[in-house]
Design an enzyme around this catalytic site. Structure first.
Site, PDB file in Angstrom:
ATOM      1  N   ILE A  12     -17.441 -10.298  57.015  1.00  0.00           N
ATOM      2  CA  ILE A  12     -16.391 -10.133  58.032  1.00  0.00           C
ATOM      3  C   ILE A  12     -15.137 -10.964  57.705  1.00  0.00           C
ATOM      4  O   ILE A  12     -14.042 -10.604  58.122  1.00  0.00           O
ATOM      5  CB  ILE A  12     -16.940 -10.456  59.445  1.00  0.00           C
ATOM      6  CG1 ILE A  12     -16.078  -9.789  60.525  1.00  0.00           C
ATOM      7  CG2 ILE A  12     -17.064 -11.960  59.679  1.00  0.00           C
ATOM      8  CD1 ILE A  12     -16.737  -9.712  61.882  1.00  0.00           C
ATOM      9  N   ASN A  25     -21.285 -20.771  68.961  1.00  0.00           N
ATOM     10  CA  ASN A  25     -22.168 -21.413  69.955  1.00  0.00           C
ATOM     11  C   ASN A  25     -21.266 -22.067  71.003  1.00  0.00           C
ATOM     12  O   ASN A  25     -20.056 -22.179  70.797  1.00  0.00           O
ATOM     13  CB  ASN A  25     -23.116 -22.410  69.285  1.00  0.00           C
ATOM     14  CG  ASN A  25     -22.375 -23.533  68.602  1.00  0.00           C
ATOM     15  OD1 ASN A  25     -21.687 -24.327  69.260  1.00  0.00           O
ATOM     16  ND2 ASN A  25     -22.465 -23.596  67.281  1.00  0.00           N
ATOM     17  N   GLY A  33     -24.438 -19.457  59.568  1.00  0.00           N
ATOM     18  CA  GLY A  33     -24.258 -18.014  59.637  1.00  0.00           C
ATOM     19  C   GLY A  33     -22.811 -17.578  59.560  1.00  0.00           C
ATOM     20  O   GLY A  33     -21.997 -18.130  58.818  1.00  0.00           O
ATOM     21  N   ASP A  35     -20.524 -17.871  61.751  1.00  0.00           N
ATOM     22  CA  ASP A  35     -19.653 -18.927  62.285  1.00  0.00           C
ATOM     23  C   ASP A  35     -19.206 -19.866  61.152  1.00  0.00           C
ATOM     24  O   ASP A  35     -18.006 -20.157  60.984  1.00  0.00           O
ATOM     25  CB  ASP A  35     -20.453 -19.697  63.359  1.00  0.00           C
ATOM     26  CG  ASP A  35     -19.606 -20.582  64.246  1.00  0.00           C
ATOM     27  OD1 ASP A  35     -18.362 -20.524  64.140  1.00  0.00           O
ATOM     28  OD2 ASP A  35     -20.194 -21.340  65.044  1.00  0.00           O
ATOM     29  N   SER A 122     -25.753 -12.450  67.749  1.00  0.00           N
ATOM     30  CA  SER A 122     -27.083 -12.927  68.194  1.00  0.00           C
ATOM     31  C   SER A 122     -28.261 -12.519  67.308  1.00  0.00           C
ATOM     32  O   SER A 122     -29.394 -12.920  67.587  1.00  0.00           O
ATOM     33  CB  SER A 122     -27.407 -12.481  69.634  1.00  0.00           C
ATOM     34  OG  SER A 122     -26.758 -13.310  70.566  1.00  0.00           O
ATOM     35  N   GLY A 124     -28.936 -13.236  64.172  1.00  0.00           N
ATOM     36  CA  GLY A 124     -29.318 -14.163  63.099  1.00  0.00           C
ATOM     37  C   GLY A 124     -30.124 -15.313  63.688  1.00  0.00           C
ATOM     38  O   GLY A 124     -31.236 -15.110  64.177  1.00  0.00           O
ATOM     39  N   VAL A 125     -29.531 -16.486  63.686  1.00  0.00           N
ATOM     40  CA  VAL A 125     -30.184 -17.696  64.206  1.00  0.00           C
ATOM     41  C   VAL A 125     -30.669 -17.498  65.649  1.00  0.00           C
ATOM     42  O   VAL A 125     -31.729 -18.011  66.024  1.00  0.00           O
ATOM     43  CB  VAL A 125     -29.179 -18.879  64.166  1.00  0.00           C
ATOM     44  CG1 VAL A 125     -29.757 -20.126  64.814  1.00  0.00           C
ATOM     45  CG2 VAL A 125     -28.770 -19.183  62.738  1.00  0.00           C
TER      46      VAL A 125
HETATM   47  N1  AR6 Z   1     -20.041 -11.540  57.703  1.00  0.00           N
HETATM   48  C1  AR6 Z   1     -20.665 -10.700  58.572  1.00  0.00           C
HETATM   49  N2  AR6 Z   1     -21.858 -10.972  59.127  1.00  0.00           N
HETATM   50  C2  AR6 Z   1     -22.448 -12.133  58.765  1.00  0.00           C
HETATM   51  C3  AR6 Z   1     -21.859 -13.068  57.878  1.00  0.00           C
HETATM   52  C4  AR6 Z   1     -20.600 -12.730  57.340  1.00  0.00           C
HETATM   53  N3  AR6 Z   1     -19.956 -13.528  56.497  1.00  0.00           N
HETATM   54  N4  AR6 Z   1     -22.710 -14.130  57.757  1.00  0.00           N
HETATM   55  C5  AR6 Z   1     -23.794 -13.860  58.510  1.00  0.00           C
HETATM   56  N5  AR6 Z   1     -23.643 -12.658  59.123  1.00  0.00           N
HETATM   57  P1  AR6 Z   1     -25.644 -15.622  63.007  1.00  0.00           P
HETATM   58  P2  AR6 Z   1     -26.136 -15.649  65.908  1.00  0.00           P
HETATM   59  C6  AR6 Z   1     -24.545 -11.949  60.037  1.00  0.00           C
HETATM   60  O1  AR6 Z   1     -26.863 -16.442  62.751  1.00  0.00           O
HETATM   61  O2  AR6 Z   1     -27.479 -15.050  65.717  1.00  0.00           O
HETATM   62  C7  AR6 Z   1     -24.375 -20.209  64.250  1.00  0.00           C
HETATM   63  O3  AR6 Z   1     -24.846 -21.410  63.736  1.00  0.00           O
HETATM   64  C8  AR6 Z   1     -26.002 -12.324  60.032  1.00  0.00           C
HETATM   65  O4  AR6 Z   1     -26.673 -11.745  58.935  1.00  0.00           O
HETATM   66  O5  AR6 Z   1     -24.417 -15.952  62.254  1.00  0.00           O
HETATM   67  O6  AR6 Z   1     -25.247 -15.106  66.980  1.00  0.00           O
HETATM   68  C9  AR6 Z   1     -23.538 -20.405  65.513  1.00  0.00           C
HETATM   69  O7  AR6 Z   1     -22.824 -21.616  65.487  1.00  0.00           O
HETATM   70  C10 AR6 Z   1     -26.435 -11.728  61.367  1.00  0.00           C
HETATM   71  O8  AR6 Z   1     -26.673 -10.323  61.214  1.00  0.00           O
HETATM   72  O9  AR6 Z   1     -25.227 -15.654  64.586  1.00  0.00           O
HETATM   73  C11 AR6 Z   1     -24.577 -20.392  66.581  1.00  0.00           C
HETATM   74  O10 AR6 Z   1     -25.182 -21.663  66.735  1.00  0.00           O
HETATM   75  C12 AR6 Z   1     -25.207 -11.907  62.249  1.00  0.00           C
HETATM   76  O11 AR6 Z   1     -24.134 -12.211  61.375  1.00  0.00           O
HETATM   77  C13 AR6 Z   1     -25.613 -19.421  66.069  1.00  0.00           C
HETATM   78  O12 AR6 Z   1     -25.476 -19.420  64.659  1.00  0.00           O
HETATM   79  C14 AR6 Z   1     -25.334 -13.004  63.285  1.00  0.00           C
HETATM   80  O13 AR6 Z   1     -26.046 -14.104  62.748  1.00  0.00           O
HETATM   81  C15 AR6 Z   1     -25.313 -18.016  66.563  1.00  0.00           C
HETATM   82  O14 AR6 Z   1     -26.371 -17.190  66.179  1.00  0.00           O
END
Ligand code: AR6
Length: 177
Positions: A12, A25, A33, A35, A122, A124-125
């Site tokens: 993204i 968060n 992730g 973020d 939401s 991922g983590v």
């Molecule tokens: N581009 C697009 N999507 C991505 C990228 C990227 N560069 N990197 C990861 N994803 P997550 P959450 C995808 O964990 O579950 C953070 O620490 C990933 O594969 O990023 O909402 C925040 O600070 C997944 O499909 O977000 C919060 O503490 C999606 O993005 C927590 O994680 C979301 O994964 C939020 O958790």
């Protein structure tokens, strides 16, 4: 003109759209992730902007969204939203996820932006099941674009092929309409 909904398998942070959405968060202070990737690519200006929002309005509760500058990103702005942490489905996770998508769409539209990109909030983590989350994402975006239509293009940017396939399948019946 009918707004376009696109599925992109990619990162993204490299998307050339008006506004990208960050799955943040409540602290808005960055994390892992998507973020972490957005903060790294945007540079320290983004952290500064998030700090100011924090000082002005405190934490961002789940389901809410705030907008900042985009620093070094190709996008013009970043909308930071906080999705629900998956706890089994009985803690209003679906409603909170829907609110998160809708509040991002409203913020983008209210700021006059025409093109935007979402990650799979939401999933991922935070552990939200991918299929169920994608259904909410597609439904909420489609409904918003039908009822209120200032946006020209909304992209679902999926980091993994599995997620991209889920979105493609959900959007298939809408093609050719
Ligand atoms: N581009 C697009 N999507 C991505 C990228 C990227 N560069 N990197 C990861 N994803 P997550 P959450 C995808 O964990 O579950 C953070 O620490 C990933 O594969 O990023 O909402 C925040 O600070 C997944 O499909 O977000 C919060 O503490 C999606 O993005 C927590 O994680 C979301 O994964 C939020 O958790």
């Amino acid at each position: 003109m009918k707004p376009q909904i696109e599925v992109i398998h990619g990162d993204i942070t490299t998307q050339h759209v008006d506004v990208i959405v960050n799955a943040a968060n409540p602290s808005l202070m960055g994390g892992g992730g998507v973020d972490g990737a957005i903060h790294r690519a945007a540079g320290p200006q983004l952290s500064e902007a998030c700090k100011m929002v924090r000082q002005q309005q405190g934490e961002c509760p789940p389901g809410h969204a705030v907008i900042t500058i985009a620093g070094n990103l190709p996008a013009k702005a970043v909308i930071h939203t906080v999705g629900p942490i998956w706890q089994g489905g009985e803690q209003h996770e679906a409603r909170i996820l829907e609110d998160a998508y809708r509040n991002c769409l409203r913020l983008a539209a209210d700021n006059g932006y025409k093109t935007m990109a979402f990650p799979a909030i939401s999933t991922g983590v935070y552990g939200y099941p991918k299929q169920a989350a994608a259904e909410i994402a597609v439904q909420t975006v489609s409904t918003f674009l039908t009822r209120y239509n200032p946006l020209e293009r909304v992209c679902f940017v999926c980091f993994d092929e599995e997620t991209a396939d889920i979105y493609r399948r959900l959007l298939e019946p809408q093609r050719g309409e």
